[in-house]
Design a protein around this motif. Structure first.
Motif, short mmCIF file in Angstrom:
data_model
loop_
_atom_site.label_atom_id
_atom_site.label_comp_id
_atom_site.label_asym_id
_atom_site.label_seq_id
_atom_site.Cartn_x
_atom_site.Cartn_y
_atom_site.Cartn_z
N THR A 14 0.84 -1.19 0.00
CA THR A 14 0.00 0.00 0.00
C THR A 14 0.88 1.24 0.00
O THR A 14 2.08 1.17 0.27
N THR A 15 0.26 2.38 -0.29
CA THR A 15 0.98 3.65 -0.22
C THR A 15 0.72 4.37 1.10
O THR A 15 1.35 5.38 1.39
N GLY A 16 -0.22 3.85 1.88
CA GLY A 16 -0.55 4.47 3.16
C GLY A 16 0.13 3.77 4.32
O GLY A 16 1.22 3.20 4.19
N ALA A 17 -0.51 3.81 5.46
CA ALA A 17 0.03 3.18 6.66
C ALA A 17 -0.07 1.67 6.53
O ALA A 17 -1.06 1.13 6.04
N ALA A 18 0.96 0.96 6.97
CA ALA A 18 1.00 -0.49 6.91
C ALA A 18 1.68 -1.03 8.16
O ALA A 18 2.38 -0.31 8.88
N ALA A 19 1.45 -2.31 8.40
CA ALA A 19 2.00 -2.94 9.60
C ALA A 19 3.51 -3.07 9.54
O ALA A 19 4.16 -3.24 10.57
N GLY A 20 4.09 -3.04 8.34
CA GLY A 20 5.53 -3.17 8.22
C GLY A 20 6.03 -4.57 8.50
O GLY A 20 7.12 -4.76 9.04
N SER A 21 5.25 -5.58 8.11
CA SER A 21 5.62 -6.97 8.32
C SER A 21 5.93 -7.63 6.99
O SER A 21 5.90 -6.98 5.94
N ALA A 26 4.51 -0.89 3.13
CA ALA A 26 4.22 0.35 2.42
C ALA A 26 5.32 0.62 1.40
O ALA A 26 6.50 0.36 1.65
N VAL A 27 4.92 1.15 0.24
CA VAL A 27 5.86 1.50 -0.82
C VAL A 27 5.53 2.91 -1.30
O VAL A 27 4.40 3.39 -1.13
N PRO A 28 6.48 3.61 -1.91
CA PRO A 28 6.19 4.95 -2.45
C PRO A 28 5.12 4.90 -3.54
O PRO A 28 4.91 3.88 -4.19
N VAL A 29 4.46 6.02 -3.74
CA VAL A 29 3.39 6.10 -4.74
C VAL A 29 3.93 5.76 -6.13
O VAL A 29 3.26 5.07 -6.92
N ALA A 30 5.13 6.25 -6.45
CA ALA A 30 5.69 5.99 -7.77
C ALA A 30 5.91 4.49 -7.99
O ALA A 30 5.68 3.97 -9.09
N VAL A 31 6.34 3.78 -6.95
CA VAL A 31 6.54 2.33 -7.06
C VAL A 31 5.20 1.62 -7.22
O VAL A 31 5.06 0.69 -8.02
N PHE A 32 4.20 2.07 -6.46
CA PHE A 32 2.86 1.49 -6.54
C PHE A 32 2.30 1.61 -7.97
O PHE A 32 1.81 0.64 -8.55
N ASP A 33 2.40 2.82 -8.54
CA ASP A 33 1.90 3.03 -9.89
C ASP A 33 2.68 2.22 -10.92
O ASP A 33 2.11 1.69 -11.88
N TRP A 34 3.99 2.12 -10.72
CA TRP A 34 4.83 1.36 -11.66
C TRP A 34 4.48 -0.12 -11.62
O TRP A 34 4.42 -0.79 -12.66
N ARG A 55 -8.25 0.85 -4.33
CA ARG A 55 -7.39 1.88 -4.90
C ARG A 55 -6.07 2.03 -4.17
O ARG A 55 -5.16 2.69 -4.66
N ARG A 56 -5.95 1.44 -2.98
CA ARG A 56 -4.77 1.68 -2.17
C ARG A 56 -3.98 0.42 -1.86
O ARG A 56 -2.96 0.49 -1.19
N TRP A 57 -4.43 -0.74 -2.31
CA TRP A 57 -3.76 -1.98 -1.95
C TRP A 57 -3.46 -2.82 -3.19
O TRP A 57 -4.24 -2.88 -4.12
N LEU A 58 -2.30 -3.49 -3.15
CA LEU A 58 -1.92 -4.48 -4.14
C LEU A 58 -1.60 -5.78 -3.41
O LEU A 58 -1.03 -5.75 -2.32
#
Length: 423
Positions: A14-21, A26-34, A55-58
């Motif tokens: 995701t580009t937002g808050a994530a558990a970090g596990s 979480a990844v940058p928006v540019a990476v998410f779109d790519w 819209r916010r998760w892959l």
């Protein structure tokens, strides 16, 4: 320094808050779109990289390895087999993947020794480049192969043989130039060109100090070798004779680094090194390599049998049946299929069925009917975990056809319970 995100198969990004596990990051928006764009590009070939969840998760698919975005962010995807979220679990999953890929790529025992793998603590791409550099260093110390190469050129002196036809066709005023043919003994051959091309790519991509130092040192030895202009042609021209035996261990690494062997190498306008392997296929090939070591010499292991079909229609065979392995010894045969899934023996109720898939049982039943003539034993192999560590009780299709679900021990590299069933 470029960011490194380490997750497991089927992790959510995701580009937002994530558990970090290992299962959510979480990844940058540019990476998410790519990633979204790359997945769409690859979907046409049946190799979807991610699944969009809102819209916010892959959600990643079942590929493992490393993918690098244009901004330099690297996403390392590890097998889901190892439990835990700490650094020890990450190291264990990384070492497991490296061991499995080493066996799948038919590498020499020197490069896949367990003592070497236990000390590995770098991302997969650096490990791949390290294996290539160590193999190339060993090759150069033994000596690279030279060969005679025919040359046709125009010179002011005679050397070799005069090409009379070309000489007579020269225009007036050029009688002082000779059209000649001769042989040169040099290192310009397909194998060396591919090694030079792979080394150049490693020099550009490596960020590890040891790899950087060794790659520059080796580059000085291959400076006289031209780069490969056509990788596919040079791979076809790679000789496998006795005189080239010491080159053989380097061919898989060249294939991976140059993008010719990887099942899915993300390529396009961005030339970053991304190596992604479908985990189902990696597990299948790893089990094959281990079966050949585990089973007696008189047991034949035939991968990818495809001689039978599910039915006939209008005098033609329809729906080819392809079990992973067909085992045979003397007058007996067995079918063995692999599945990279996690089973849980505590989920043995009628509704959960240990996590087994009904479609897999239909598939094995068809294999047994057409390859074993409804008589014998079928094996379904899953990776061993803390929740599945011993063979399940047999599943009965009929009085003469039975299925055994067996665990594969990824530490000991054996299928538990298989030897007893084949004895």
């Amino acid at each position: 320094m470029a960011a490194l995100v380490t997750v497991r198969e089927y992790a959510r990004l995701t580009t937002g808050a994530a558990a970090g596990s290992l299962d959510e990051a979480a990844v940058p928006v540019a990476v998410f779109d790519w990633l979204c764009a790359e997945s769409e590009r690859l979907r046409a070939s049946g190799a979807a990289l991610v699944q969009l969840e809102g819209r916010r998760w892959l959600r990643l698919d079942n590929y493992v390895g490393v993918i690098e975005a244009p901004c330099g962010t690297r996403i390392e995807i590890l097998p889901k087999h190892v439990d835990g979220q700490d650094e020890q679990a990450v190291a264990a999953a990384r070492n497991l993947l490296c061991k499995m890929l080493s066996r799948c790529l038919n590498l020499s025992p020197r490069e896949s020794a367990a003592t070497h793998l236990r000390t590995f603590d770098a991302p997969l791409t650096e490990w791949v480049m390290r294996q290539f550099l160590e193999g190339l260093d060993h090759l150069i110390k033994r000596g690279i192969r030279f060969d005679y190469r025919a040359v046709r050129e125009q010179q002011r002196y005679l050397r070799g043989r005069l090409d009379v036809t070309r000489q007579l066709r020269q225009p007036p005023g050029r009688e002082h130039l000779f059209q000649i043919e001769h042989d040169i003994f040099d290192c310009d051959r397909a194998e060396n060109r591919l090694l030079r091309s792979a080394l150049d790519r490693v020099c550009k991509l490596t960020g590890d100090p040891r790899n950087w130092r060794l790659s520059r040192e080796l580059a000085s030895y291959l400076a006289a070798v031209p780069v490969s202009a056509d990788h596919a042609t040079d791979f076809r021209d790679w000789r496998e004779d006795r005189l080239m035996a010491h080159y053989r261990p380097l061919k898989p690494w060249c294939s991976v680094i140059l993008g010719g062997h990887s099942p899915l190498a993300v390529a396009g306008a961005w030339r970053g090194l991304s190596l992604l392997f479908p985990m189902e296929r990696v597990f299948e090939r790893y089990v094959e390599a281990c079966l050949r070591r585990q089973l007696p010499a008189d047991t034949a292991v035939k991968p990818g049998a495809s001689s039978r079909h599910l039915c006939r229609h209008r005098e033609r065979d329809w729906f080819q049946l392809k079990p992973d392995f067909l085992l045979s010894r003397r007058d007996r045969s067995w079918v063995l299929d692999t599945k990279w899934k996690r089973l849980d023996v505590s989920r043995g109720m009628a509704g959960e069925k240990y996590g087994l898939a009904q479609s897999d049982f239909y598939q094995l039943f068809a294999y047994g009917r057409h390859y074993l003539d409804d008589r014998g034993e079928l094996f379904l192999v899953y990776p061993k975990t803390v929740d599945f560590h011993a063979p399940l009780e047999e599943f009965v299709y009929s009085d003469s056809l039975r299925l055994r679900v067996l665990p594969f021990d990824l530490e000991r590299d054996i299928v538990l319970g298989l030897d007893e069933r084949l004895s």
